[in-house]
Design an enzyme around this catalytic site. Structure first.
Site, PDB file in Angstrom:
ATOM      1  N   ARG A 219       0.809  -1.216   0.000  1.00  0.00           N
ATOM      2  CA  ARG A 219       0.000   0.000   0.000  1.00  0.00           C
ATOM      3  C   ARG A 219       0.843   1.268   0.000  1.00  0.00           C
ATOM      4  O   ARG A 219       0.361   2.346  -0.356  1.00  0.00           O
ATOM      5  CB  ARG A 219      -0.936  -0.021   1.219  1.00  0.00           C
ATOM      6  CG  ARG A 219      -1.910   1.108   1.291  1.00  0.00           C
ATOM      7  CD  ARG A 219      -3.067   0.821   2.238  1.00  0.00           C
ATOM      8  NE  ARG A 219      -2.711   0.017   3.390  1.00  0.00           N
ATOM      9  CZ  ARG A 219      -2.130   0.488   4.503  1.00  0.00           C
ATOM     10  NH1 ARG A 219      -1.830   1.760   4.596  1.00  0.00           N
ATOM     11  NH2 ARG A 219      -1.858  -0.321   5.506  1.00  0.00           N
TER      12      ARG A 219
ATOM     13  N   TYR B 275     -16.208  20.017 -13.210  1.00  0.00           N
ATOM     14  CA  TYR B 275     -16.541  18.640 -13.584  1.00  0.00           C
ATOM     15  C   TYR B 275     -17.648  18.145 -12.654  1.00  0.00           C
ATOM     16  O   TYR B 275     -17.581  18.334 -11.432  1.00  0.00           O
ATOM     17  CB  TYR B 275     -15.251  17.837 -13.419  1.00  0.00           C
ATOM     18  CG  TYR B 275     -15.258  16.369 -13.653  1.00  0.00           C
ATOM     19  CD1 TYR B 275     -15.835  15.807 -14.780  1.00  0.00           C
ATOM     20  CD2 TYR B 275     -14.606  15.533 -12.748  1.00  0.00           C
ATOM     21  CE1 TYR B 275     -15.781  14.436 -14.995  1.00  0.00           C
ATOM     22  CE2 TYR B 275     -14.537  14.164 -12.953  1.00  0.00           C
ATOM     23  CZ  TYR B 275     -15.139  13.621 -14.074  1.00  0.00           C
ATOM     24  OH  TYR B 275     -15.075  12.267 -14.285  1.00  0.00           O
TER      25      TYR B 275
ATOM     26  N   ASP C  90      -7.705  21.618 -11.409  1.00  0.00           N
ATOM     27  CA  ASP C  90      -7.841  20.443 -12.273  1.00  0.00           C
ATOM     28  C   ASP C  90      -7.207  20.816 -13.612  1.00  0.00           C
ATOM     29  O   ASP C  90      -7.761  21.584 -14.390  1.00  0.00           O
ATOM     30  CB  ASP C  90      -9.314  20.077 -12.448  1.00  0.00           C
ATOM     31  CG  ASP C  90      -9.496  18.745 -13.177  1.00  0.00           C
ATOM     32  OD1 ASP C  90      -8.647  18.420 -14.030  1.00  0.00           O
ATOM     33  OD2 ASP C  90     -10.479  18.046 -12.906  1.00  0.00           O
TER      34      ASP C  90
ATOM     35  N   LYS D  33      -6.897  10.076 -18.695  1.00  0.00           N
ATOM     36  CA  LYS D  33      -7.029  10.761 -19.976  1.00  0.00           C
ATOM     37  C   LYS D  33      -5.689  10.801 -20.723  1.00  0.00           C
ATOM     38  O   LYS D  33      -5.163   9.783 -21.122  1.00  0.00           O
ATOM     39  CB  LYS D  33      -7.588  12.161 -19.749  1.00  0.00           C
ATOM     40  CG  LYS D  33      -9.101  12.221 -19.657  1.00  0.00           C
ATOM     41  CD  LYS D  33      -9.671  11.720 -18.381  1.00  0.00           C
ATOM     42  CE  LYS D  33     -11.158  12.045 -18.265  1.00  0.00           C
ATOM     43  NZ  LYS D  33     -11.748  11.454 -17.039  1.00  0.00           N
TER      44      LYS D  33
END
Length: 401
Positions: free
Chosen positions: A67, A121, A193, A218
């Site tokens: 982790r 968004y 963003d 993306k």
């Protein structure tokens, strides 16, 4: 998941194509292999109890437990840090939405206020009105073109400002320097963003942004086969980002991290094609009688175009256009018959996408008015002439509808 280091002090002075090829490739992680291998791990074994206890004191770039990451994740995070001159470090997340949550939760606490751009968004808006509200965090939405006027909205409890550049769906470009200056004057953290431009076209940390978010699903990955997000932090903000991520158990898959690292190496080449093809199609759309407006930051009539020219180094492949009148059914007929454009969420992959969008459903601080339905296009890596031919047939179907 990593702090800076690795490729020398002059990396920021090199060209974009060189930067994305060389960033994050430390010899201790690649071991002579061109691409950092996929290190999959949960349990890490130690030679002795003493080694086990020593490892717990410093897990930075040391195998401790899966982790906390492996060289696969560290390499990508290091590369993204190096693409942002002046950044302290980057943490990876399992998705772009998880990255948005990680950034905001590293700054906000019950009783705090968040200022969020009205063009955000939709999952960011839903997070603000849902999760953050339940945590006792208040959100106010602001006009994307507010500029220096945002200083009047900053109150005693305002702790962060979330910005998108450009805005989602209608692509307004905010006055970033003005918002950053107002925030710094009051000690407020700026969260951007930056998925649309990436650090190659908008060096956010160098501009003064505190936390820069990428939906690496993306353009960073670029092949529509990975889910990943990242937050890159300016000096003084990485520790809180990392500690919050560790407390919440955030971890990016090593396989998705490897896919994103592979995609990163061609980012400069892909963005150049996305940019040129999208601009060609956007200019063509402006001339079509069925089209009322084109929302693309590089076009002079897009809101904030002057800010785009001043602050950005290029444009990517995502933009929208408004049809001249018509119905939702006619818009659907146009989209349904497209052969080269897929119908689906996300963007930034090699394939082109077309999506019906209705921004007025997601605005509270502003009231956008449209005379016809909107379509959002993500321009992929196909030949733009073929895409234009496909859109020509689509507009013909719209006109018939």
């Amino acid at each position: 998941m990593t702090k800076t280091g690795g490729d020398g002090p002059d990396l920021a002075q090199r060209g974009n194509a060189t930067r994305v090829v060389t960033a994050g490739r430390r010899p201790e992680w690649t071991a002579g292999i061109v691409s950092t291998p996929v290190w999959r791990a949960s349990t890490i074994l130690y030679d002795s109890v003493a080694d086990l206890r020593a490892a717990g004191r410093d897990t930075h770039h040391r195998l401790f437990y899966g982790r906390k990451g492996t060289p696969t994740q560290w390499s990508l995070a290091d590369a993204l840090t190096q693409l942002e001159p002046g950044a302290e470090g980057t943490f990876l997340y399992c998705s772009g939405v998880a990255a948005i949550a990680g950034a905001l939760l590293s700054v906000l606490a019950p009783g705090d206020e968040l200022l969020m751009v009205d063009t955000a968004y939709d999952p960011s808006r839903s997070m603000a009105t849902g999760l953050l509200t339940r945590m006792g965090i208040h959100t106010r939405f602001y006009d994307p073109m507010i500029g220096a006027g945002i200083a009047e909205l900053i109150g005693d409890n305002t702790r962060a400002i979330l910005i998108e550049a450009p805005g989602s769906l209608t692509f307004e470009v905010p006055d970033l320097p003005a918002i950053i200056a107002a925030a710094k004057a009051r000690g407020v953290v700026t969260v951007l963003d930056n998925t649309w431009a990436t650090p190659l076209f908008l060096p956010a940390i160098a501009m003064g942004i505190d936390l820069s978010i990428l939906a690496c699903t993306k353009y960073i990955s670029g092949h529509s086969d990975a889910m990943l997000g990242s937050v890159t932090a300016a000096p003084g903000h990485f520790a809180a980002l990392r500690d919050t991520a560790f407390a919440l158990g955030h971890i990016a898959s090593p396989d998705d991290s490897w896919l994103a690292s592979r995609g990163l190496r061609t980012l400069a080449l892909r963005l150049a094609h996305h940019q040129s093809a999208a601009l060609k199609i956007a200019h063509w759309l402006k001339l079509q009688p069925e089209v009322a407006r084109v929302f693309h930051p590089a076009l002079p009539d897009c809101a904030g175009h002057a800010h785009f020219l001043r602050d950005f180094k290029g444009s990517s492949g995502l933009f929208s256009f408004e049809l001249k009148g018509g119905t939702d059914r006619a818009r659907a007929a146009m989209i349904d018959g497209l052969e080269l454009f897929g119908i689906g969420y996300s963007w930034g992959g090699f394939e082109s996408l077309a999506l019906p969008v209705d921004p007025q459903r997601y605005r509270t601080a502003t009231t956008p008015e449209f005379n016809g339905p909107l379509v959002r296009l993500s321009i992929g890596l196909e030949d733009p002439a073929d895409l234009i031919a496909d859109l020509t047939a689509g507009l013909s179907r719209f006109r018939a509808g």
